[in-house]
Design a protein around this motif. Structure first.
Motif, short mmCIF file in Angstrom:
data_model
loop_
_atom_site.label_atom_id
_atom_site.label_comp_id
_atom_site.label_asym_id
_atom_site.label_seq_id
_atom_site.Cartn_x
_atom_site.Cartn_y
_atom_site.Cartn_z
N SER A 103 0.81 -1.21 0.00
CA SER A 103 0.00 0.00 0.00
C SER A 103 0.85 1.27 0.00
CB SER A 103 -0.94 -0.01 1.21
OG SER A 103 -0.19 -0.09 2.42
N GLN A 104 1.99 1.25 0.69
CA GLN A 104 2.82 2.44 0.78
C GLN A 104 4.15 2.32 0.04
OE1 GLN A 104 2.69 3.01 5.24
NE2 GLN A 104 2.22 5.12 4.62
N LEU A 105 4.51 1.13 -0.37
CA LEU A 105 5.82 0.94 -0.98
C LEU A 105 5.75 0.02 -2.19
CD1 LEU A 105 8.95 1.22 -0.92
CD2 LEU A 105 8.96 -0.79 0.58
N ASN A 106 6.36 0.44 -3.29
CA ASN A 106 6.55 -0.39 -4.47
C ASN A 106 8.04 -0.52 -4.74
OD1 ASN A 106 3.80 -0.44 -4.76
ND2 ASN A 106 3.72 0.92 -6.51
N PHE A 107 8.48 -1.73 -5.05
CA PHE A 107 9.88 -1.97 -5.39
C PHE A 107 9.93 -2.77 -6.68
CE2 PHE A 107 13.50 -4.84 -5.53
CZ PHE A 107 14.57 -3.96 -5.39
N ASP A 108 10.83 -2.38 -7.58
CA ASP A 108 10.99 -3.08 -8.85
C ASP A 108 12.48 -3.12 -9.19
OD1 ASP A 108 10.69 -4.25 -11.30
OD2 ASP A 108 9.19 -2.84 -12.05
N GLY A 109 13.04 -4.32 -9.20
CA GLY A 109 14.46 -4.48 -9.50
C GLY A 109 14.68 -5.51 -10.58
N GLU A 110 15.61 -5.23 -11.50
CA GLU A 110 15.88 -6.15 -12.61
C GLU A 110 17.38 -6.16 -12.92
OE1 GLU A 110 14.11 -7.10 -17.10
OE2 GLU A 110 13.29 -5.47 -15.88
N PHE A 111 17.91 -7.36 -13.14
CA PHE A 111 19.33 -7.53 -13.49
C PHE A 111 19.42 -8.41 -14.72
CE2 PHE A 111 23.25 -10.01 -13.28
CZ PHE A 111 24.20 -8.98 -13.23
N ILE A 112 20.29 -8.01 -15.69
CA ILE A 112 20.39 -8.73 -16.95
C ILE A 112 21.85 -8.95 -17.32
CG2 ILE A 112 19.68 -8.80 -19.36
CD1 ILE A 112 18.17 -6.06 -17.46
N LEU A 113 22.17 -10.16 -17.77
CA LEU A 113 23.46 -10.49 -18.35
C LEU A 113 23.33 -10.58 -19.86
CD1 LEU A 113 24.81 -13.28 -15.96
CD2 LEU A 113 25.64 -10.93 -16.14
N GLN A 114 24.28 -10.03 -20.59
CA GLN A 114 24.32 -10.13 -22.04
C GLN A 114 25.50 -11.00 -22.44
OE1 GLN A 114 23.91 -6.63 -24.91
NE2 GLN A 114 26.09 -7.08 -25.10
N ARG A 115 25.22 -12.07 -23.17
CA ARG A 115 26.24 -12.98 -23.66
C ARG A 115 26.02 -13.25 -25.15
NH1 ARG A 115 27.99 -11.31 -19.71
NH2 ARG A 115 28.78 -12.41 -17.87
N GLY A 116 26.82 -14.13 -25.73
CA GLY A 116 26.73 -14.42 -27.15
C GLY A 116 27.99 -14.02 -27.88
N SER A 117 27.93 -13.95 -29.20
CA SER A 117 29.12 -13.63 -30.00
C SER A 117 28.71 -13.01 -31.32
CB SER A 117 29.96 -14.89 -30.24
OG SER A 117 29.21 -15.85 -30.96
N ALA A 118 29.71 -12.36 -31.96
CA ALA A 118 29.50 -11.72 -33.25
C ALA A 118 30.64 -12.07 -34.19
CB ALA A 118 29.42 -10.20 -33.08
N LYS A 119 30.32 -12.14 -35.48
CA LYS A 119 31.32 -12.35 -36.52
C LYS A 119 31.72 -10.99 -37.11
CE LYS A 119 31.38 -16.87 -36.38
NZ LYS A 119 32.59 -17.62 -35.96
N GLU A 120 33.03 -10.74 -37.16
CA GLU A 120 33.54 -9.46 -37.64
C GLU A 120 33.88 -9.51 -39.12
OE1 GLU A 120 33.90 -6.66 -35.07
OE2 GLU A 120 32.36 -8.17 -34.71
N THR A 121 34.14 -8.33 -39.69
CA THR A 121 34.45 -8.24 -41.12
C THR A 121 35.74 -9.00 -41.47
OG1 THR A 121 35.54 -6.12 -40.67
CG2 THR A 121 33.27 -6.05 -41.43
N GLY A 122 36.68 -9.07 -40.54
CA GLY A 122 37.92 -9.77 -40.80
C GLY A 122 37.85 -11.27 -40.51
#
Length: 443
Positions: free
Chosen positions: A246-265
């Motif tokens: 009624s008096q308090l709202n809490f919202d927390g979020e944590f995210i990890l980013q993983r993976g890979s990319a292919k480069e021009t070379g």
């Protein structure tokens, strides 16, 4: 661009398209429930001293954003026991008036380019079929272009355009847990991006836990922070906890980013980013004003300190929430910051000068009633976590003053005055100012 002389032309054209869409639906749906919804947002704003590289300039913005939705509910599926479906069509039109400056201004061109057009011609924002009790009584399936926001929208949101694909929701997947699976194929630049993921909602005794994982795969060349990738697979794993008292709202979020990319070379770059956002809101009486709401938020994302060789530490989702209409929406009426980018000041993927990435954001705010008005005051502080000197640097601060006057349940008038003060990141510290008025009507 076609010139629209009267705002009502948008609404009339949208209504015509909408009625045609309804008449197209099968006659069997005529005996079911029809829900209509509409929203019209008209806004006039003026920015002064916007930063574009080493230049400063002003920009007037006028926009009209209208939507009209038709949802036919409870259509019985005669050959499937206890099963029914909804058919939804939402049309949208966006207009920027007679001026083309808004469309070409770098601060708004990215938001504008998302739309098929901004001359008031309606387009399909959502078109979906939702089937209840699909194969079993606990499963609901939604197919087609649909509204979707994952968590707080940090990593994935349709941003008012709908996401084409499918979503499956299952109640009581295990005990009181709810599960979901989603697959979308939104368009990005020159090609489609594949998005696939799943999530679990677990209601505890006091709050709600949300665990999710998804990956996005893109095959078109893309300029990222510190490198250019030919193709990429980004994987996001997140956890969110939300509690509402009624008096308090809490919202927390944590995210990890993983993976890979292919480069021009031909080399491979690994993604190793992260981000988190914590928000709190509590209700308290303030002398003279009465019942008020106070807000606090702190968010941070990782970044790179220069060119990338084998590891990309910059947190940078492709479809996180960043826009509303033809303007940015986020932390600050001017900055419109997400956890990883900001209103464009340089021609980079995150809008910041080259070599600068990763954001630290602090927000303090209060909402107070005054007679028939709702007053809001917000303070924001922005800092980059990485630059070419491999240290943090101050981006700027912003004050927002807002007054909202509800003229009825479906009509609201809003005035905004905001000041953004650039700090040590920029050579010029002349404040950016914003004055805007908006009128929103909905039913």
């Amino acid at each position: 661009m076609a010139k629209m002389n009267e705002p009502r032309v948008y609404g009339l054209r949208l209504m015509a398209y909408g009625m045609a869409a309804v008449l197209w639906l099968p006659m069997t749906a005529s005996a079911t429930k029809l829900d209509l919804s509409s929203n019209v947002d008209i806004k006039a704003a003026n920015y002064t001293n916007l930063i574009t590289g080493g230049e400063r300039h002003g920009q007037a913005v006028y926009s009209e954003n209208a939507s009209l939705g038709f949802i036919i509910k409870n259509i019985k599926l005669e050959k499937t026991e206890n099963s029914s479906m909804d058919v939804g069509i939402v049309l949208n039109s966006v207009g920027t008036g007679a001026s083309t400056n808004t469309i070409t201004a770098p601060q708004f061109s990215e938001a504008v380019s998302r739309y098929p057009n901004v001359d008031g011609t309606p387009f399909v924002k959502e078109a979906y079929i939702r089937v209840y009790n699909f194969l079993n009584p606990r499963t609901t399936v939604t197919l087609g272009r649909q509204a979707f926001t994952l968590g707080q929208g940090i990593t994935l949101a349709d941003d008012g355009l709908g996401l084409p694909g499918a979503r499956i929701e299952t109640e009581k997947l295990f005990r009181n847990m709810k599960g979901e699976f989603f697959f979308f194929r939104p368009f990005k630049d020159t090609d489609y991006v594949k998005i696939m993921g799943a999530g679990i909602y677990y209601p505890s005794n006091e709050g709600l836990w949300h665990f999710y994982h998804f990956w996005e795969q893109g095959a078109q060349p893309m300029t990222e922070l510190g490198h250019t990738s030919l193709s990429r697979t980004k994987k996001f794993t997140g956890v969110r906890y939300f509690i509402n008292h009624s008096q308090l709202n809490f919202d927390g979020e944590f995210i990890l980013q993983r993976g890979s990319a292919k480069e021009t070379g031909g080399q491979t770059v690994d993604y190793t980013g992260y981000a988190f956002l914590i928000k709190g809101l509590w209700n308290q009486d303030i002398a003279f004003f009465g019942p008020s709401k106070m807000r606090l938020a702190y968010g941070k994302s990782s970044g790179n300190s220069g060119d990338v060789s084998d590891k990309d530490k910059a947190f940078l989702p492709t479809f996180g929430h960043r826009f509303k209409g033809v303007e940015r929406e986020g932390f600050g009426e001017i900055a419109g910051a997400s956890l990883y980018d900001i209103i464009q000041t340089s021609a980079t993927p995150n809008g910041l000068p080259n070599g600068v990435s990763g954001l630290n954001i602090i927000n303090l705010g209060v909402d107070m009633p005054y007679k028939k008005l709702a007053l809001s005051v917000d303070f924001y502080k922005f800092r980059a976590s990485q630059n070419i000197s491999k240290e943090s640097i101050q981006i700027g601060s912003e004050w927002d003053l807002k007054a909202t006057y509800p003229m009825g349940e479906g009509l609201r008038l809003k005035a905004v005055y905001a000041v953004f003060k650039p700090m040590s990141l920029y050579p010029q510290t002349t404040p950016i100012k914003l004055v805007s008025m908006s009128l929103t009507a909905k039913f």
